[in-house]
Write a protein that holds these residues in place. Sequence first.
Motif, PDB file in Angstrom:
ATOM      1  N   ASN A 186      15.145 -13.778 -15.861  1.00 23.70           N
ATOM      2  CA  ASN A 186      13.387 -14.267 -15.461  1.00 23.70           C
ATOM      3  C   ASN A 186      13.297 -13.402 -14.241  1.00 23.70           C
ATOM      4  O   ASN A 186      12.944 -14.221 -13.222  1.00 23.70           O
ATOM      5  N   ILE A 187      12.961 -12.357 -14.278  1.00 21.90           N
ATOM      6  CA  ILE A 187      12.640 -11.452 -13.095  1.00 21.90           C
ATOM      7  C   ILE A 187      11.539 -10.563 -13.197  1.00 21.90           C
ATOM      8  O   ILE A 187      11.460 -10.267 -14.536  1.00 21.90           O
ATOM      9  N   VAL A 188      11.103 -10.210 -12.051  1.00 20.90           N
ATOM     10  CA  VAL A 188       9.979  -8.884 -12.294  1.00 20.90           C
ATOM     11  C   VAL A 188      10.989  -7.844 -11.076  1.00 20.90           C
ATOM     12  O   VAL A 188      10.868  -8.388 -10.078  1.00 20.90           O
ATOM     13  N   TYR A 189      10.947  -6.697 -11.491  1.00 18.72           N
ATOM     14  CA  TYR A 189      11.388  -5.821 -10.624  1.00 18.72           C
ATOM     15  C   TYR A 189      10.565  -5.247  -9.584  1.00 18.72           C
ATOM     16  O   TYR A 189       9.343  -4.605 -10.152  1.00 18.72           O
ATOM     17  N   LEU A 190      10.862  -5.192  -8.395  1.00 21.81           N
ATOM     18  CA  LEU A 190       9.937  -4.829  -7.218  1.00 21.81           C
ATOM     19  C   LEU A 190       9.443  -3.261  -7.504  1.00 21.81           C
ATOM     20  O   LEU A 190       8.311  -2.867  -7.206  1.00 21.81           O
ATOM     21  N   ASN A 191      10.336  -2.427  -8.043  1.00 21.32           N
ATOM     22  CA  ASN A 191       9.807  -1.047  -8.167  1.00 21.32           C
ATOM     23  C   ASN A 191       8.787  -1.114  -9.325  1.00 21.32           C
ATOM     24  O   ASN A 191       7.614  -0.391  -9.223  1.00 21.32           O
ATOM     25  N   ASP A 192       8.764  -1.806 -10.330  1.00 16.78           N
ATOM     26  CA  ASP A 192       7.706  -2.041 -11.489  1.00 16.78           C
ATOM     27  C   ASP A 192       6.335  -2.343 -10.828  1.00 16.78           C
ATOM     28  O   ASP A 192       5.337  -2.143 -11.070  1.00 16.78           O
ATOM     29  N   VAL A 193       6.436  -3.476  -9.866  1.00 15.00           N
ATOM     30  CA  VAL A 193       5.243  -4.083  -8.999  1.00 15.00           C
ATOM     31  C   VAL A 193       4.717  -2.992  -8.321  1.00 15.00           C
ATOM     32  O   VAL A 193       3.576  -2.677  -8.446  1.00 15.00           O
ATOM     33  N   LEU A 194       5.485  -2.113  -7.695  1.00 17.95           N
ATOM     34  CA  LEU A 194       4.866  -1.153  -6.907  1.00 17.95           C
ATOM     35  C   LEU A 194       4.387   0.033  -7.579  1.00 17.95           C
ATOM     36  O   LEU A 194       3.373   0.527  -7.177  1.00 17.95           O
ATOM     37  N   ASP A 195       4.983   0.451  -8.711  1.00 16.90           N
ATOM     38  CA  ASP A 195       4.246   1.464  -9.646  1.00 16.90           C
ATOM     39  C   ASP A 195       3.260   0.825 -10.309  1.00 16.90           C
ATOM     40  O   ASP A 195       2.072   1.503 -10.345  1.00 16.90           O
ATOM     41  N   GLU A 196       3.044  -0.287 -10.487  1.00 21.21           N
ATOM     42  CA  GLU A 196       1.784  -0.941 -11.076  1.00 21.21           C
ATOM     43  C   GLU A 196       0.610  -1.040 -10.020  1.00 21.21           C
ATOM     44  O   GLU A 196      -0.483  -0.491 -10.496  1.00 21.21           O
ATOM     45  N   ALA A 197       1.117  -1.229  -8.784  1.00 16.74           N
ATOM     46  CA  ALA A 197      -0.064  -1.303  -7.765  1.00 16.74           C
ATOM     47  C   ALA A 197      -0.485   0.227  -7.291  1.00 16.74           C
ATOM     48  O   ALA A 197      -1.753   0.320  -7.292  1.00 16.74           O
ATOM     49  N   LYS A 198       0.521   1.143  -7.369  1.00 15.17           N
ATOM     50  CA  LYS A 198       0.005   2.611  -7.161  1.00 15.17           C
ATOM     51  C   LYS A 198      -0.908   3.026  -8.231  1.00 15.17           C
ATOM     52  O   LYS A 198      -1.839   3.773  -8.335  1.00 15.17           O
ATOM     53  N   LYS A 199      -0.513   2.550  -9.591  1.00 10.30           N
ATOM     54  CA  LYS A 199      -1.156   2.914 -10.765  1.00 10.30           C
ATOM     55  C   LYS A 199      -2.798   2.570 -10.714  1.00 10.30           C
ATOM     56  O   LYS A 199      -3.648   3.215 -10.905  1.00 10.30           O
ATOM     57  N   PRO A 210     -13.181  10.648  -7.057  1.00 12.11           N
ATOM     58  CA  PRO A 210     -12.341  11.637  -7.960  1.00 12.11           C
ATOM     59  C   PRO A 210     -11.782  12.943  -7.111  1.00 12.11           C
ATOM     60  O   PRO A 210     -10.816  13.630  -7.330  1.00 12.11           O
ATOM     61  N   ASP A 211     -12.515  13.495  -6.148  1.00 14.57           N
ATOM     62  CA  ASP A 211     -12.264  14.701  -5.492  1.00 14.57           C
ATOM     63  C   ASP A 211     -11.513  14.445  -4.134  1.00 14.57           C
ATOM     64  O   ASP A 211     -11.075  15.300  -3.269  1.00 14.57           O
ATOM     65  N   LEU A 212     -10.664  13.335  -4.074  1.00 20.11           N
ATOM     66  CA  LEU A 212     -10.171  12.898  -2.897  1.00 20.11           C
ATOM     67  C   LEU A 212      -8.690  13.778  -2.983  1.00 20.11           C
ATOM     68  O   LEU A 212      -8.144  13.761  -3.983  1.00 20.11           O
ATOM     69  N   LYS A 213      -8.557  14.433  -1.853  1.00 21.68           N
ATOM     70  CA  LYS A 213      -7.257  14.988  -1.546  1.00 21.68           C
ATOM     71  C   LYS A 213      -6.074  14.198  -1.523  1.00 21.68           C
ATOM     72  O   LYS A 213      -6.208  12.974  -1.039  1.00 21.68           O
ATOM     73  N   ASN A 214      -4.835  14.468  -1.835  1.00 19.32           N
ATOM     74  CA  ASN A 214      -3.776  13.577  -1.799  1.00 19.32           C
ATOM     75  C   ASN A 214      -3.833  12.306  -2.474  1.00 19.32           C
ATOM     76  O   ASN A 214      -3.364  11.237  -1.863  1.00 19.32           O
ATOM     77  N   ALA A 215      -4.421  12.349  -3.423  1.00 14.89           N
ATOM     78  CA  ALA A 215      -4.711  10.771  -4.354  1.00 14.89           C
ATOM     79  C   ALA A 215      -3.545  10.207  -4.557  1.00 14.89           C
ATOM     80  O   ALA A 215      -3.419   9.029  -4.285  1.00 14.89           O
ATOM     81  N   GLU A 216      -2.432  10.891  -4.796  1.00 12.45           N
ATOM     82  CA  GLU A 216      -1.176  10.070  -5.303  1.00 12.45           C
ATOM     83  C   GLU A 216      -0.750   9.501  -3.993  1.00 12.45           C
ATOM     84  O   GLU A 216      -0.267   8.395  -4.120  1.00 12.45           O
ATOM     85  N   GLN A 217      -0.709  10.126  -2.878  1.00  8.99           N
ATOM     86  CA  GLN A 217      -0.222   9.631  -1.623  1.00  8.99           C
ATOM     87  C   GLN A 217      -0.941   8.469  -0.883  1.00  8.99           C
ATOM     88  O   GLN A 217      -0.262   7.255  -0.823  1.00  8.99           O
ATOM     89  N   THR A 218      -2.221   8.667  -1.183  1.00  8.93           N
ATOM     90  CA  THR A 218      -3.030   7.628  -1.025  1.00  8.93           C
ATOM     91  C   THR A 218      -3.134   6.209  -1.754  1.00  8.93           C
ATOM     92  O   THR A 218      -3.010   5.349  -1.281  1.00  8.93           O
ATOM     93  N   ALA A 219      -2.847   6.563  -3.083  1.00  6.83           N
ATOM     94  CA  ALA A 219      -2.643   5.490  -3.868  1.00  6.83           C
ATOM     95  C   ALA A 219      -1.241   4.652  -3.565  1.00  6.83           C
ATOM     96  O   ALA A 219      -1.271   3.391  -3.826  1.00  6.83           O
ATOM     97  N   GLU A 220      -0.339   5.269  -3.273  1.00  5.62           N
ATOM     98  CA  GLU A 220       0.803   4.784  -3.292  1.00  5.62           C
ATOM     99  C   GLU A 220       0.702   3.716  -1.676  1.00  5.62           C
ATOM    100  O   GLU A 220       1.355   2.722  -1.664  1.00  5.62           O
ATOM    101  N   MET A 221      -0.037   4.370  -0.675  1.00  4.40           N
ATOM    102  CA  MET A 221      -0.292   3.532   0.392  1.00  4.40           C
ATOM    103  C   MET A 221      -1.148   2.427   0.197  1.00  4.40           C
ATOM    104  O   MET A 221      -0.761   1.232   0.863  1.00  4.40           O
ATOM    105  N   ILE A 222      -2.247   2.598  -0.616  1.00  4.86           N
ATOM    106  CA  ILE A 222      -2.932   1.382  -0.898  1.00  4.86           C
ATOM    107  C   ILE A 222      -2.194   0.356  -1.610  1.00  4.86           C
ATOM    108  O   ILE A 222      -2.296  -0.920  -1.601  1.00  4.86           O
ATOM    109  N   GLY A 223      -1.299   0.606  -2.644  1.00  2.00           N
ATOM    110  CA  GLY A 223      -0.681  -0.172  -3.577  1.00  2.00           C
ATOM    111  C   GLY A 223       0.478  -0.904  -2.901  1.00  2.00           C
ATOM    112  O   GLY A 223       0.482  -1.969  -3.005  1.00  2.00           O
ATOM    113  N   MET A 224       1.033  -0.127  -1.996  1.00  4.70           N
ATOM    114  CA  MET A 224       1.990  -0.696  -1.173  1.00  4.70           C
ATOM    115  C   MET A 224       1.571  -1.930  -0.190  1.00  4.70           C
ATOM    116  O   MET A 224       2.124  -2.973  -0.120  1.00  4.70           O
TER     117      MET A 224
END
Length: 267
Positions: A186-199, A210-224
């Motif tokens: 009965n667990i939730v994996y932290l990597n899955d949570v971080l991936d979902e937050a980034k998504k 939509p024109d934001l540069k480095n969208a992937e990197q920014t999404a990682e920081m916001i989700g984290m």
Amino acid sequence: FPSHDTEEEETNPQLSADAKAAFAALEAGEPESYRLWKILRDLSVADYKKLYDRLGIRFDFYDGESMYVGKNLDATINEITQKIGTRISEGALVCDLPDHKIPVLLRKDDGASLYISRDLAAVDDRWNKFHFAESWYVVDTRQSLHFKQLFDLASALDKPFKGTLKHVSFGMLKFGTQVMKTRSGNIVYLNDVLDEAKKMALEIIQEKNPDLKNAEQTAEMIGMGAILFNDLSQHRERDISFDWKQALSFDGDTAPFIQYTHACLLS
């Protein structure tokens, strides 16, 4: 090693006996058992490091209590026997501590060690290496008795580090109505949570900017940020009920709001 879960074990007592025998073989240094354990440990640590890198965390040492078997452990138990005294109870080796109604179990009836014996050997080694001012054990509240026994053992043995050991306890993490437990699955994996937050963060960026540069990197920081804020905003010693909607919220009193305010202040 036998592979099974707690539900299987309840209906098949032989699995417990198999696991007990496997652990005893590992502690005795049986080559094949040790080889398999070493493979699994190395794979686990390598995977943990990937997750720690993602979280911006770095550890200098990965020395677990499983390192302290054999001679290290024998020396620890011999010291307890000489300075405090031990006795055999139903085949197991125990130690009676003052003000403790429950004896401290040092070795099982099959000769295998327990956490407290290995933890004491480990803290001896850490003291010799680091001469620490304090040593913190960040472990959930269910282990409070274990650490009280460990710390009282250190005091009874008049260790140089007595009084410097601290249990930094935290509450349990619940998922739905159940407490998260690795053994019961009965667990939730932290990597899955971080991936979902980034998504989720990336979807919001694509919708609003939509024109934001480095969208992937920014999404990682916001989700984290959202996940870390949700965790750190809780009372440490209370149980936490994990909720996807709350953990990944980007509105109100949340990390994205703080990040947005920080960005405005820098602009």
